[in-house]
Design a protein around this motif. Structure first.
Motif, mmCIF file in Angstrom:
data_model
loop_
_atom_site.group_PDB
_atom_site.id
_atom_site.type_symbol
_atom_site.label_atom_id
_atom_site.label_comp_id
_atom_site.label_asym_id
_atom_site.label_seq_id
_atom_site.Cartn_x
_atom_site.Cartn_y
_atom_site.Cartn_z
ATOM 1 N N PHE A 121 0.946 -1.331 -0.019
ATOM 2 C CA PHE A 121 -0.042 -0.013 0.185
ATOM 3 C C PHE A 121 0.798 1.482 -0.029
ATOM 4 O O PHE A 121 0.467 2.250 -0.477
ATOM 5 C CB PHE A 121 -1.027 -0.094 1.211
ATOM 6 N N ARG A 122 2.081 1.091 0.609
ATOM 7 C CA ARG A 122 3.153 2.523 0.540
ATOM 8 C C ARG A 122 3.438 2.505 -0.941
ATOM 9 O O ARG A 122 3.579 3.703 -1.066
ATOM 10 C CB ARG A 122 3.988 2.222 1.545
ATOM 11 N N ILE A 123 3.655 1.389 -1.561
ATOM 12 C CA ILE A 123 4.342 1.711 -3.117
ATOM 13 C C ILE A 123 3.066 2.364 -3.871
ATOM 14 O O ILE A 123 3.438 3.230 -4.497
ATOM 15 C CB ILE A 123 4.835 0.414 -3.690
ATOM 16 N N LEU A 124 1.682 1.846 -3.562
ATOM 17 C CA LEU A 124 0.533 2.447 -4.253
ATOM 18 C C LEU A 124 0.547 3.738 -3.953
ATOM 19 O O LEU A 124 0.220 4.900 -4.689
ATOM 20 C CB LEU A 124 -0.628 1.639 -3.904
ATOM 21 N N GLN A 125 0.641 4.307 -2.689
ATOM 22 C CA GLN A 125 0.484 5.546 -2.098
ATOM 23 C C GLN A 125 1.801 6.605 -2.768
ATOM 24 O O GLN A 125 1.197 7.642 -3.207
ATOM 25 C CB GLN A 125 0.784 5.734 -0.578
ATOM 26 N N GLY A 126 2.907 5.858 -2.943
ATOM 27 C CA GLY A 126 3.921 6.624 -3.681
ATOM 28 C C GLY A 126 3.802 6.972 -5.087
ATOM 29 O O GLY A 126 3.971 7.872 -5.585
ATOM 30 N N GLY A 127 3.072 5.874 -5.794
ATOM 31 C CA GLY A 127 2.599 5.979 -7.136
ATOM 32 C C GLY A 127 1.525 7.148 -7.338
ATOM 33 O O GLY A 127 1.582 8.045 -8.346
ATOM 34 N N THR A 128 0.620 7.268 -6.360
ATOM 35 C CA THR A 128 -0.613 8.200 -6.409
ATOM 36 C C THR A 128 -0.072 9.520 -6.261
ATOM 37 O O THR A 128 -0.511 10.466 -6.751
ATOM 38 C CB THR A 128 -1.523 7.659 -5.540
ATOM 39 N N ALA A 129 1.055 9.624 -5.217
ATOM 40 C CA ALA A 129 1.625 10.702 -5.023
ATOM 41 C C ALA A 129 2.233 11.516 -6.134
ATOM 42 O O ALA A 129 2.238 12.842 -6.537
ATOM 43 C CB ALA A 129 2.779 10.775 -3.969
ATOM 44 N N ALA A 130 2.758 10.741 -7.130
ATOM 45 C CA ALA A 130 3.472 10.974 -8.382
ATOM 46 C C ALA A 130 2.349 11.521 -9.488
ATOM 47 O O ALA A 130 2.945 12.315 -10.211
ATOM 48 C CB ALA A 130 4.272 10.005 -9.143
ATOM 49 N N LEU A 131 1.272 11.333 -9.072
ATOM 50 C CA LEU A 131 0.009 11.843 -10.081
ATOM 51 C C LEU A 131 -0.320 13.077 -9.843
ATOM 52 O O LEU A 131 -0.558 14.004 -10.501
ATOM 53 C CB LEU A 131 -1.376 10.916 -10.064
ATOM 54 N N MET A 132 -0.282 13.551 -8.589
ATOM 55 C CA MET A 132 -0.803 14.785 -8.173
ATOM 56 C C MET A 132 0.178 15.836 -7.981
ATOM 57 O O MET A 132 -0.052 17.000 -8.331
ATOM 58 C CB MET A 132 -1.593 14.824 -6.750
ATOM 59 N N VAL A 133 1.433 15.423 -7.425
ATOM 60 C CA VAL A 133 2.604 16.585 -7.096
ATOM 61 C C VAL A 133 2.859 17.401 -8.444
ATOM 62 O O VAL A 133 2.886 18.661 -8.425
ATOM 63 C CB VAL A 133 3.690 16.091 -6.518
ATOM 64 N N PRO A 134 3.233 16.743 -9.523
ATOM 65 C CA PRO A 134 3.739 17.484 -10.808
ATOM 66 C C PRO A 134 2.487 18.429 -11.278
ATOM 67 O O PRO A 134 3.144 19.574 -11.763
ATOM 68 C CB PRO A 134 4.030 16.572 -11.918
ATOM 69 N N GLN A 135 1.381 18.280 -10.918
ATOM 70 C CA GLN A 135 0.269 19.003 -11.394
ATOM 71 C C GLN A 135 0.125 20.298 -10.644
ATOM 72 O O GLN A 135 -0.085 21.494 -11.019
ATOM 73 C CB GLN A 135 -1.135 18.336 -11.386
ATOM 74 N N MET A 136 0.584 20.378 -9.362
ATOM 75 C CA MET A 136 0.656 21.550 -8.336
ATOM 76 C C MET A 136 1.796 22.436 -9.120
ATOM 77 O O MET A 136 1.244 23.490 -9.280
ATOM 78 C CB MET A 136 1.348 21.066 -7.197
ATOM 79 N N LEU A 137 2.883 22.286 -9.391
ATOM 80 C CA LEU A 137 3.844 23.086 -9.978
ATOM 81 C C LEU A 137 3.469 23.618 -11.345
ATOM 82 O O LEU A 137 3.468 24.710 -11.522
ATOM 83 C CB LEU A 137 5.268 22.512 -9.956
ATOM 84 N N ALA A 138 2.992 22.633 -12.112
ATOM 85 C CA ALA A 138 2.619 23.174 -13.454
ATOM 86 C C ALA A 138 1.364 24.161 -13.116
ATOM 87 O O ALA A 138 1.225 25.262 -13.999
ATOM 88 C CB ALA A 138 1.958 21.955 -14.318
ATOM 89 N N LEU A 139 0.504 23.900 -12.384
ATOM 90 C CA LEU A 139 -0.879 24.820 -12.018
ATOM 91 C C LEU A 139 -0.250 26.238 -11.600
ATOM 92 O O LEU A 139 -0.627 27.239 -12.114
ATOM 93 C CB LEU A 139 -1.707 24.283 -11.059
ATOM 94 N N ILE A 140 0.694 26.133 -10.677
ATOM 95 C CA ILE A 140 1.165 27.604 -10.154
ATOM 96 C C ILE A 140 1.888 28.403 -11.555
ATOM 97 O O ILE A 140 1.582 29.485 -11.495
ATOM 98 C CB ILE A 140 2.384 27.105 -9.057
ATOM 99 N N ASN A 141 2.544 27.498 -12.299
ATOM 100 C CA ASN A 141 3.201 28.188 -13.386
ATOM 101 C C ASN A 141 2.326 28.867 -14.213
ATOM 102 O O ASN A 141 2.424 29.638 -15.223
ATOM 103 C CB ASN A 141 4.169 26.914 -13.992
#
Length: 489
Positions: A121-141
């Motif tokens: 479940f931690r590996i799954l959690q890391g993979g889902t974090a990889a979906l949301m975090v790059p969008q954050m910086l892109a949205l700011i930009n």
């Protein structure tokens, strides 16, 4: 215009003109930044709960390393692909989906019946974090006009520090409170209400429409980069507890040709007019490449310093997890203050040289910490370490948001913001994994079989010297970073 720029996917938020920005940008910024907070919190909070996991789940050292590190390598391995998916299918959509998936994975972590289920479940959690975090910086930009991005990036930098330190502080508090008898499970359950609220607010407040195209995803490139990073990060995670068996070395060696073959494929795909998951020309640009080195190097130092200092405070000085976590609070305050208040003002005066100043500040704090360790025995206490930690935090706060802003502003088109954010965050999280492992190995090697305070002081001194070497490399990269015309006298 280059061929790459012509093929790139336009990402144009509705009601977000380049001159004025998205009207509700300040309202939605805390919601967007919650992704970074949650990702960093969950990276560091498991360290505090390690002994509880060993006791309650009977987790062995290898399982424990995977519970901690499995999240990290799944996160780092998926960031480039996550950023590219945002460029192709919309940053708002991927942010909301990623946040909901991360929330569900956090709930599964809290419900895990045994150690190996928690690893999965931690590996799954890391993979889902990889979906949301790059969008954050892109949205700011894309949502903020150029004149306001330094302040938004400063808030991002502050969030990194607050999230990391909160993993230590709030993790200790949650374990100490033992709400509803949940014990360690509460560190995962806390993500559920936060994640649901963030997803709902993002769906309501972010621009509802983006003009996007539907080019094909690059599965070979996505799989190749993920495989290369996994081949490197998995043995780094498991090497020390397993005694560095042969397979760990073979895996790390294999990562090199896999990465080389993937890069070669991406170049050929670009030549043929395809849509690569990673624009190699973007990474090879001097400013972008040096920025990645600075970002990754700084997180290498920061993650290793946090881990070794945690071990020293708890095992060397005998503090409880809560006491050790609270000892990091001044560092976190200085990190946040340096990011949000100092970095934008200093950067406005000296431009990209703020990264040189920040690195020198961190080196100064590290030197003070080393002096306290060396001359403080046999009456060394936590209070004596606080000044050096605070100066290190201030240096981190000056540097991290500044390098993020410099990288994302180094000629990257807004339509490639997701890809650039994914590459940048990959460098940072790769630095996290390398720093925690390498400086941790140095710490334990210097500690040897000794278990009294003097041995822990030696171990902390040795690992701090390793951190100083990493910062010296970062300083050289910061000095070599091209200065925009506006920065020059």
């Amino acid at each position: 215009m280059s061929v790459i720029e012509t093929r790139s996917v336009p990402i144009i938020p509705v009601r977000a003109p380049a001159d004025d920005g998205f009207p509700a940008r300040h309202q939605v910024l805390p919601v967007v930044l919650s992704a970074m907070f949650m990702a960093m919190f969950d990276w560091f909070v498991v360290n505090v709960a390690a002994s509880s996991l060993q006791h309650d789940l009977h987790a062995g050292e290898s399982a424990l390393e995977l519970i901690v590190g499995g999240y990290g390598f799944a996160y780092a391995s998926g960031l480039i692909t996550g950023g590219r998916l945002g460029d192709l299918h919309g940053h708002r959509r991927l942010f909301v989906l990623g946040m909901l998936a991360f929330t569900a994975a956090s709930l599964l972590c809290g419900l895990a019946p045994n150690a190996w289920a928690l690893v999965a479940f931690r590996i799954l959690q890391g993979g889902t974090a990889a979906l949301m975090v790059p969008q954050m910086l892109a949205l700011i930009n894309t949502l903020f006009p150029v004149r306001e991005r330094p302040r938004a990036m400063a808030a991002f930098g502050a969030t990194i520090g607050i999230g990391a330190v909160s993993g230590q502080v709030l993790g200790g508090i949650l374990l100490n409170l033992d709400l509803f008898g949940w014990g360690w499970r509460s560190i995962f359950y806390i993500n559920v209400p936060i994640g649901l609220a963030a997803a709902a607010l993002a769906a309501r407040w972010l621009p509802a429409h983006e003009r996007i195209q539907r080019p094909k995803l690059d599965p070979v490139g996505a799989l190749g980069f993920s495989a290369a990073l996994a081949l490197l990060l998995v043995p780094i995670t498991l090497g020390r507890p397993e005694g560095w068996p042969l397979w760990t070395w073979l895996s790390m060696v294999a990562a090199v040709p896999v990465m080389a073959l993937t890069v070669g494929y991406e170049r050929r795909l670009t030549t043929r007019g395809g849509e690569p998951v990673l624009d190699i020309a973007m990474v090879r640009a001097r400013g972008f490449g040096l920025g990645l080195l600075i970002a990754g190097g700084y997180l290498t130092f920061f993650a290793g310093f946090m881990l070794c200092l945690t071990l020293f405070l708890q095992n060397g000085l005998g503090l409880s997890p809560l006491q050790a976590g609270l000892a990091f609070a001044p560092l976190g305050v200085c990190f946040a203050s340096g990011s949000f208040f100092l970095a934008p003002r200093v950067a406005a005066r000296i431009g990209t040289r703020v990264m040189v100043l920040g690195t020198c500040t961190s080196l100064t704090g590290l030197a003070i910490t080393l002096a306290v360790l060396h001359f403080g025995e046999p009456h060394l206490g936590t209070l004596a370490l606080i000044p050096g930690m605070m100066i290190v935090g201030t240096g981190n706060g000056l540097t991290i948001p500044s390098v993020v802003g410099a990288v994302l502003s180094s000629g990257i088109p807004a339509r490639q913001a997701g890809m650039a954010a994914g590459v940048l965050t990959t460098a940072q999280q790769f630095g996290n994994a390398i720093g925690a492992t390498v400086l941790g190995v140095i710490f334990f090697a210097a500690l040897g079989t000794g278990q009294h305070g003097g041995h822990y002081v030696t171990a902390m001194e040795t690992s701090a010297l390793g951190g100083a070497l990493v910062l010296a490399i970062v300083l050289v990269a910061a000095l070599a970073l091209p200065r925009p015309a506006a920065d020059r006298d």
